[in-house]
Enzyme design. Structure first.
Site, PDB file in Angstrom:
ATOM      1  CD  GLU A 243      -2.930  -1.122   2.315  1.00  0.00           C
ATOM      2  OE1 GLU A 243      -4.090  -1.485   2.134  1.00  0.00           O
ATOM      3  OE2 GLU A 243      -2.488  -0.820   3.431  1.00  0.00           O
TER       4      GLU A 243
ATOM      5  CB  CYS B  91       2.884   8.026   3.126  1.00  0.00           C
ATOM      6  SG  CYS B  91       3.420   6.936   4.453  1.00  0.00           S
TER       7      CYS B  91
ATOM      8  CB  CYS C 299       6.705  -4.477   9.121  1.00  0.00           C
ATOM      9  SG  CYS C 299       8.063  -3.729  10.052  1.00  0.00           S
TER      10      CYS C 299
ATOM     11  CB  CYS D 128       5.756  -1.730  16.605  1.00  0.00           C
ATOM     12  SG  CYS D 128       7.466  -1.400  16.109  1.00  0.00           S
TER      13      CYS D 128
ATOM     14  CB  CYS E  38       2.627  -0.803  13.746  1.00  0.00           C
ATOM     15  SG  CYS E  38       2.707  -0.515  11.972  1.00  0.00           S
TER      16      CYS E  38
ATOM     17  N   GLY F   2       6.576  -1.341   6.577  1.00  0.00           N
ATOM     18  CA  GLY F   2       7.955  -1.832   6.558  1.00  0.00           C
ATOM     19  C   GLY F   2       8.947  -0.941   7.265  1.00  0.00           C
ATOM     20  CD  GLU F   3      13.135   0.344  10.241  1.00  0.00           C
ATOM     21  OE1 GLU F   3      12.168   0.792  10.888  1.00  0.00           O
ATOM     22  OE2 GLU F   3      14.115   1.045   9.919  1.00  0.00           O
TER      23      GLU F   3
ATOM     24  CB  SER G 286       9.944   7.187   9.597  1.00  0.00           C
ATOM     25  OG  SER G 286       9.591   6.879  10.925  1.00  0.00           O
TER      26      SER G 286
ATOM     27  CB  SER H 174       9.551   5.061  15.511  1.00  0.00           C
ATOM     28  OG  SER H 174       9.022   5.461  14.276  1.00  0.00           O
ATOM     29  CG  LEU H 175      12.177   7.590  21.859  1.00  0.00           C
ATOM     30  CD1 LEU H 175      13.398   6.708  21.696  1.00  0.00           C
ATOM     31  CD2 LEU H 175      12.588   8.950  22.426  1.00  0.00           C
TER      32      LEU H 175
ATOM     33  CB  CYS I 117       0.776   6.868  11.190  1.00  0.00           C
ATOM     34  SG  CYS I 117       1.253   8.408  10.487  1.00  0.00           S
TER      35      CYS I 117
HETATM   36  N1  SAH Z   1       9.189   1.307  10.384  1.00  0.00           N
HETATM   37  C1  SAH Z   1       9.357   2.716  10.335  1.00  0.00           C
HETATM   38  C2  SAH Z   1       8.434   3.444   9.395  1.00  0.00           C
HETATM   39  C3  SAH Z   1       6.964   3.067   9.364  1.00  0.00           C
HETATM   40  S1  SAH Z   1       5.822   3.717  10.498  1.00  0.00           S
HETATM   41  C4  SAH Z   1       9.282   3.287  11.739  1.00  0.00           C
HETATM   42  O1  SAH Z   1       9.058   2.538  12.656  1.00  0.00           O
HETATM   43  O2  SAH Z   1       9.488   4.473  11.911  1.00  0.00           O
HETATM   44  C5  SAH Z   1       5.688   5.431  10.426  1.00  0.00           C
HETATM   45  C6  SAH Z   1       5.293   5.991  11.806  1.00  0.00           C
HETATM   46  O3  SAH Z   1       3.957   5.639  12.207  1.00  0.00           O
HETATM   47  C7  SAH Z   1       6.207   5.473  12.884  1.00  0.00           C
HETATM   48  O4  SAH Z   1       6.593   6.485  13.746  1.00  0.00           O
HETATM   49  C8  SAH Z   1       5.285   4.467  13.570  1.00  0.00           C
HETATM   50  O5  SAH Z   1       5.727   4.162  14.841  1.00  0.00           O
HETATM   51  C9  SAH Z   1       3.971   5.190  13.538  1.00  0.00           C
HETATM   52  N2  SAH Z   1       2.834   4.330  13.860  1.00  0.00           N
HETATM   53  C10 SAH Z   1       2.765   2.978  13.794  1.00  0.00           C
HETATM   54  N3  SAH Z   1       1.559   2.540  14.193  1.00  0.00           N
HETATM   55  C11 SAH Z   1       0.836   3.636  14.500  1.00  0.00           C
HETATM   56  C12 SAH Z   1      -0.514   3.828  14.944  1.00  0.00           C
HETATM   57  N4  SAH Z   1      -1.336   2.808  15.123  1.00  0.00           N
HETATM   58  N5  SAH Z   1      -0.923   5.084  15.151  1.00  0.00           N
HETATM   59  C13 SAH Z   1      -0.113   6.139  14.920  1.00  0.00           C
HETATM   60  N6  SAH Z   1       1.146   6.023  14.488  1.00  0.00           N
HETATM   61  C14 SAH Z   1       1.639   4.779  14.293  1.00  0.00           C
END
Ligand code: SAH
Length: 339
Positions: free
Chosen positions: A90, A103, A110, A114, A117, A159-160, A191, A214-215, A333
């Site tokens: 997507e 985006c 992935c 997390c 996500c 994905g990462e 990111s 992404s912290l 996101c």
């Molecule tokens: N893998 C990468 C890029 C993809 S996610 C990363 O981790 O940064 C892009 C952003 O969306 C990241 O900051 C991710 O943590 C955030 N994200 C993931 N799930 C989410 C959710 N359910 N709601 C809001 N942001 C989310």
């Protein structure tokens, strides 16, 4: 037949040279494929007819195709693309007045899992090829009746990116080349969940591209739980790596922080975050949590969100809030899962 779509300028030139042509032919074809979106050799009117026939016999220009379009009430469009091997990915176009953001995804599924996500819930299949990354941008942009001259690109889809660093770097090469897609690197953000081993190499190779980390937690206990990658690279290691990156003048690393109600959004979290980022060239992007079917977390309240941001601002940090876009069609996101 070899597919030329996805090759960088250097690769295309080398390919043409290997088939007995001068390298400038590679450059011409490169411009046709990316700057002008040509999908067959017949369109390449500045090439001799004979050469066009020859090329068509040996090569193809194949891009993924759009299988589904999901249009949000806020104008965001999510595209499901069909890849050559039958897999899907997507990509999302987010219009916002004069601002146009694309985006892009970097993997099918992935592997990082997390908890917040949706992309982590489907099976991880593979890295995307550079062409499959570039096609997301080109196809989504071609859908706009009057394509904008300037746009932003974020590698924040499925994905990462740093697990596919070479694929992303090759895509960036074409994306930022004035002879190809001509997107300014300053308008691109990659990111990452914080792959410490790759961070340094990646930012050395793409120094002008914006970096977002992404912290999402301020203690290892919480981050271990919601982002399993933290068990390999704990918070201190990640922040130390970020601190050591050579960041160009006037640029900062974005720290993304999705607020999970009652889990990482307390007053203490805000204070710890401010402390963690002391002396780092940082800005903070607070993200509203986007739930999805079966999602295990809750959104933070407006009060908790405001309090969290206030503490950071009082500590002198630049803070922005990322609102949900396209969440009614699962395009926001964390909601991309090929559904
Ligand atoms: N893998 C990468 C890029 C993809 S996610 C990363 O981790 O940064 C892009 C952003 O969306 C990241 O900051 C991710 O943590 C955030 N994200 C993931 N799930 C989410 C959710 N359910 N709601 C809001 N942001 C989310």
């Amino acid at each position: 037949m070899r597919n030329l779509f996805g090759l960088t300028r250097a690769e295309l030139e080398a390919e043409l040279v290997s088939s007995g042509q001068p390298s400038y032919r590679g450059q011409q074809i490169y411009r046709w494929i990316y700057a002008r979106g040509a999908v067959d050799f017949d369109a390449m009117t500045d090439l001799p007819t004979e050469l066009r026939t020859e090329l068509a016999a040996a090569y193809s220009i194949e891009r993924p195709t759009i299988a589904e379009r999901h249009v949000s009430r806020d104008g965001t469009i999510k595209y499901l693309l069909a890849l050559a091997d039958g897999k899907n990915v997507e990509t999302v176009y987010i219009p916002d007045g004069e601002r146009h953001t694309f985006c892009l995804s970097t993997q099918v599924g992935c592997p990082l899992k997390c908890t917040f996500c949706f992309s982590g819930t489907i099976r991880f299949e593979r890295n995307l090829e550079p062409g499959e990354i570039l096609a997301q941008f080109m196809l989504a942009r071609e859908e706009i009746p009057d394509p904008p001259a300037r746009c932003n690109v974020v590698f924040m889809g499925m994905g990462e990116p740093l697990l596919n660093a070479d694929g992303v770097l090759a895509a960036l090469d074409v994306l930022t080349d004035d002879e190809a897609l001509a997107v300014s690197p300053r308008r691109i953000t990659v990111s990452t969940a914080g792959l410490v081993d790759e961070l340094e190499r990646f930012s050395a190779k793409a120094p002008l591209v914006g970096l977002a980390i992404s912290l999402h937690a301020t203690t290892n206990a919480v981050r271990d739980r919601v982002m399993p990658i933290n068990r390999k690279h704990p918070i201190e290691e990640l922040i130390a790596a970020a601190r050591a990156l050579p960041i160009p003048r006037r640029r900062r690393i974005t720290f993304e922080y999705v607020l999970l109600g009652g889990e990482n959004d307390t007053l203490d979290d805000a204070k710890r975050l401010a402390t963690l980022l002391e002396g780092v060239k940082a800005k903070v992007n607070v993200i509203a949590y986007n739930p999805w079917p079966g999602a295990p977390h809750a959104r933070s309240t407006t009060e908790a969100t405001t309090r969290f941001m206030d503490v950071l601002m009082d500590a002198g940090l630049t803070v922005s809030l990322r609102r949900s876009r396209g969440d009614d069609v699962l395009a926001a996101c964390g909601q991309l899962a090929n559904h």
